[in-house]
Design an enzyme around this catalytic site. Structure first.
Site, PDB file in Angstrom:
ATOM      1  N   ASP A 193       0.822  -1.197   0.000  1.00  0.00           N
ATOM      2  CA  ASP A 193       0.000   0.000   0.000  1.00  0.00           C
ATOM      3  C   ASP A 193       0.864   1.260   0.000  1.00  0.00           C
ATOM      4  O   ASP A 193       1.824   1.358   0.770  1.00  0.00           O
ATOM      5  CB  ASP A 193      -0.906  -0.015   1.246  1.00  0.00           C
ATOM      6  CG  ASP A 193      -1.866   1.151   1.289  1.00  0.00           C
ATOM      7  OD1 ASP A 193      -2.820   1.164   0.500  1.00  0.00           O
ATOM      8  OD2 ASP A 193      -1.655   2.065   2.116  1.00  0.00           O
ATOM      9  N   GLU A 215       1.382  -0.433  -4.962  1.00  0.00           N
ATOM     10  CA  GLU A 215       0.419   0.614  -5.299  1.00  0.00           C
ATOM     11  C   GLU A 215       1.168   1.941  -5.327  1.00  0.00           C
ATOM     12  O   GLU A 215       1.829   2.312  -4.351  1.00  0.00           O
ATOM     13  CB  GLU A 215      -0.702   0.688  -4.261  1.00  0.00           C
ATOM     14  CG  GLU A 215      -1.721   1.779  -4.573  1.00  0.00           C
ATOM     15  CD  GLU A 215      -2.445   2.310  -3.346  1.00  0.00           C
ATOM     16  OE1 GLU A 215      -3.616   2.689  -3.484  1.00  0.00           O
ATOM     17  OE2 GLU A 215      -1.834   2.372  -2.260  1.00  0.00           O
TER      18      GLU A 215
END
Length: 535
Positions: free
Chosen positions: A199, A268
């Site tokens: 993330d 990401e």
């Protein structure tokens, strides 16, 4: 299979909203275990499970208080082990979210760090003295609104939070932080996971000089993943993320992962030039794959998709892309791009993104053609949405529970669910669509299984054709074959003359609304798709 992740279809499971087995209104790991047979039936290769670690849930699991344990809300480590074992029996790889750049302010590391300037964890977070007038050390803004600094009276310093104020940023310039992070990753690799979805991976490092971010002109204040009225959009984020020190750390991470057989890291990435950063962050010595928000925006046209993918292809050397058109942070694609309710469009969108070169993340509910839910303010859970209401309603509209049955609450839980399930979603439930041979679910399932039979669509290269709107066309070539692909992205039929020199034999069985070829012209019905083998 070696490099299973190349061309893999990865099904994103948002645990809170997948399936609840204990009636508390929140999905759990045993619910994922129960749903694995359904997931396997879709023809996907892997699942990515959003955070299920111990957390106060201020950001619904993306604020981790213990990286090595399961939050009781979701179950236990034994439940996770059972999930992993069943997934592997079904031939499904398991990827888990890792939030490396920040954690919860309830994490033991931060609880120690905030006490003083001279404790063993004092330098594990980004601390800075105030300016002479007591204001924060620079102009950095939080993505969730307001300044990116919060005062800590015990140290008489500010700490950095790029996201919520209760999500302090770790200081990756400290080698001990890097090692502790790698140790946490190793804990799950040792447990048997097949990969990590990382993330906000480009947020790990900050500028040590704490230089101000320069202002961004008003006409350029458009962003991916945040509201345009968010002051975060007012800056070029050159100094609070995407720093050059990240590259050596990625190489450390890759060296760790290379010690394990056939695992993968998916990053990401959201930066000022996300495609360039994705190309830089991926490759044989860095991340296996990267994805950004470029296909998670409001723009939708054949030209936009072609140009976006082509830009990444041109920038990427030995890296591998991963594409997504929906996830837990953005409005659902059928509503964002098509207004919702068009079953042929819903199936076509999944097929389109799964036909691009790269791997693909399919968000739970995409296979049902779920629309963006309208969650009223009084039922809103997302702190991001509460801050920017009503201009921006946050992320709850794409996070509502998966409907399993056409019943009140969608059969998701025996109790009231944490977010409401719209009646229109219940009407699109798994049970309803399983019984309908012409449903979105059945068409998506047929396509994903059909795709596996065509290696060029899984691992081949891509070459776009120059086509007028609304036709998106390209050739996937490799693995001993070539496939010509064309999509009519509009709600009206179109004619597309086949380019000269193409010897194309139509392929059937893909489960989508089919086009026809006659006298060198492809007739594409509304939301029509065409696949052909090239000699």
């Amino acid at each position: 299979m070696n490099n299973w992740w190349r061309g893999a279809v990865i099904y994103q499971v948002y645990p809170r909203s997948f399936k609840d087995t204990n009636g508390d209104g929140v999905g759990d790991l045993p619910g994922i275990v129960e749903g694995l047979d359904y997931i396997a039936s879709l023809g996907v290769d892997a699942i990515w499970i959003s955070p299920f670690f111990k957390s106060p849930m201020a950001d619904f699991g993306y604020d981790i208080a213990d990286y090595r344990d399961v939050d009781p809300l979701f179950g236990t480590l034994a439940d996770f082990d059972a999930l992993l074992a069943k997934a592997h029996r079904l031939g499904i790889k398991v990827m888990i979210d890792q939030v490396l750049s920040h954690c919860s302010d309830q994490h033991a590391w931060f609880q120690e760090s905030r006490q003083s300037r001279d404790n063993p964890k004092a330098d594990w977070y980004v601390w800075a003295d105030p300016q002479e007038d007591g204001t924060p050390p620079n102009n950095w803004m939080s993505l969730f609104g307001g300044v990116a600094w919060r005062w800590e009276p015990r140290r008489e310093q500010y700490y950095l939070h790029n996201f919520l104020g209760v999500q302090p940023d770790l200081n990756f310039h400290n080698p001990a932080v890097q090692q502790a992070t790698l140790d946490n990753v190793q804990f799950w690799l040792d447990r048997g996971v097949d990969g990590m979805r990382l993330d906000a991976i480009n947020f790990c490092f900050h500028d040590t000089e704490l230089r101000d971010n320069p202002p961004k002109p008003k006409e350029k204040r458009v962003g991916r993943g945040f509201s345009p009225d968010n002051p975060y959009a007012y800056q070029y984020h050159y100094y609070n993320n995407t720093r050059p020190e990240m590259l050596p750390f990625l190489e450390q991470l890759r060296a760790l992962m290379d010690r394990y057989p056939d695992v993968a890291a998916l990053g990401e990435i959201s930066s000022e030039d996300s495609l360039a950063t994705t190309a830089e962050y991926t490759g044989s010595k860095r991340l296996h794959m990267g994805y950004s928000f470029e296909l998670l925006v409001d723009d939708f046209s054949a030209a936009y998709i072609r140009d976006t993918v082509s830009r990444l292809e041109a920038a990427m050397d030995d890296g591998w892309p991963c594409w997504a058109i929906s996830n837990h942070d953005v409005p659902r694609a059928v509503s964002r791009w098509g207004g919702g309710g068009d079953d042929a469009f819903a199936a076509q969108l999944v097929a389109m993104v799964c036909s691009l070169r790269g791997s693909v993340c399919v968000y739970q509910g995409e296979e049902l053609g779920l629309t963006e839910a309208d969650v009223p303010f009084e039922l809103l859970q997302d702190p991001y949405g509460k801050t920017f209401w009503p201009n921006f309603k946050g992320r709850d509209g794409c996070r509502t529970p998966l409907p399993w049955q056409d019943a009140e609450g969608g059969g998701f839980s025996t109790g009231p669910s944490w977010l409401p399930v719209p009646s229109e979603h219940s009407a699109r439930s798994v049970a309803v669509q399983e019984a309908d041979p012409d449903s979105v679910l059945q068409h998506v399932r047929a396509f994903l299984h059909w795709r596996r039979q065509h290696p060029a669509l899984v691992r081949g290269g891509i070459r776009f054709l120059d086509t007028p709107e609304p036709v998106l066309a390209f050739v996937r070539e490799g693995e001993g074959s070539a496939v010509l692909v064309a999509f009519n992205l509009s709600a009206a039929p179109v004619q597309w003359p086949l380019p000269q020199g193409f010897n194309a034999t139509p392929l059937d069985g893909h489960g989508l609304r089919e086009a026809t070829l006659e006298a060198g012209t492809v007739s594409l019905p509304a939301r029509g798709s065409w696949f052909a083998a090239l000699a």
